[in-house]
Enzyme design. Sequence first.
Site, PDB file in Angstrom:
ATOM      1  N   ASP A 128       2.450   2.542   2.522  1.00 41.49           N
ATOM      2  CA  ASP A 128       2.417   3.292   3.781  1.00 41.49           C
ATOM      3  C   ASP A 128       3.690   3.073   4.599  1.00 41.49           C
ATOM      4  O   ASP A 128       4.279   2.002   4.566  1.00 41.49           O
ATOM      5  CB  ASP A 128       1.180   2.894   4.598  1.00 41.49           C
ATOM      6  CG  ASP A 128      -0.090   3.393   3.948  1.00 41.49           C
ATOM      7  OD1 ASP A 128       0.026   4.191   3.003  1.00 41.49           O
ATOM      8  OD2 ASP A 128      -1.183   3.000   4.364  1.00 41.49           O
ATOM      9  N   CYS A 181      -3.104  -3.090   8.488  1.00 40.27           N
ATOM     10  CA  CYS A 181      -2.593  -1.767   8.875  1.00 40.27           C
ATOM     11  C   CYS A 181      -2.068  -1.792  10.307  1.00 40.27           C
ATOM     12  O   CYS A 181      -1.115  -1.082  10.636  1.00 40.27           O
ATOM     13  CB  CYS A 181      -3.686  -0.717   8.755  1.00 40.27           C
ATOM     14  SG  CYS A 181      -4.582  -0.805   7.195  1.00 40.27           S
ATOM     15  N   CYS A 183       0.833  -1.212   0.000  1.00 40.35           N
ATOM     16  CA  CYS A 183       0.000   0.000   0.000  1.00 40.35           C
ATOM     17  C   CYS A 183       0.864   1.258   0.000  1.00 40.35           C
ATOM     18  O   CYS A 183       0.355   2.360  -0.187  1.00 40.35           O
ATOM     19  CB  CYS A 183      -0.947   0.005   1.197  1.00 40.35           C
ATOM     20  SG  CYS A 183      -0.104   0.027   2.782  1.00 40.35           S
ATOM     21  N   CYS A 208      -2.560   5.287   6.120  1.00 42.07           N
ATOM     22  CA  CYS A 208      -4.011   5.415   6.092  1.00 42.07           C
ATOM     23  C   CYS A 208      -4.566   5.698   7.498  1.00 42.07           C
ATOM     24  O   CYS A 208      -3.831   5.645   8.486  1.00 42.07           O
ATOM     25  CB  CYS A 208      -4.622   4.132   5.551  1.00 42.07           C
ATOM     26  SG  CYS A 208      -4.501   2.772   6.713  1.00 42.07           S
TER      27      CYS A 208
END
Length: 148
Positions: free
Chosen positions: A36, A104, A34, A60
């Site tokens: 991140d 996450c 992603c 995120c």
Amino acid sequence: MQYSEKVMDHFQHPRNMGEMEEASGVGTVGNAKCGDIMRMYLDIDENEIIREAKFKTFGCGAAVATSSMATELVKGKTVREALEVTNKAVMEALDGLPPVKVHCSLLAEEAIHAALWDYAEKHGIVIEGLARPVNDISEHEEAAEEEY
Ligand code: FES
């Protein structure tokens, strides 16, 4: 997608966000999938107790919320107790995350581990149960995703 009130609260009002000068340990991890990135700073005293924790993320909302909660949970703990702050523990403290956002929370856990690893290396100590951190957690993530 449904987020708990606690997730929304920690996303909108993140605790311990920022940088730390002269941290005892700093860890940076990313997720190549992603894109991140998370950086964790720990201030650890001579009794190996985590006095302060701060984080910075380019990530995120779920990554912000889990890091915020993770920093709250590690504060006041010893470096060994901090290993118990797993992504599952953080998710529980947040009343859960939607399944697609579970990965996450791994970013926060790994960033803590990376910061602890940095601290251990700088001080020449071994933290039992702490594995060498990875730079890219998407490798771990595949194993975690198999559970869903
Ligand atoms: Fe990458 Fe959440 S989508 S950490």
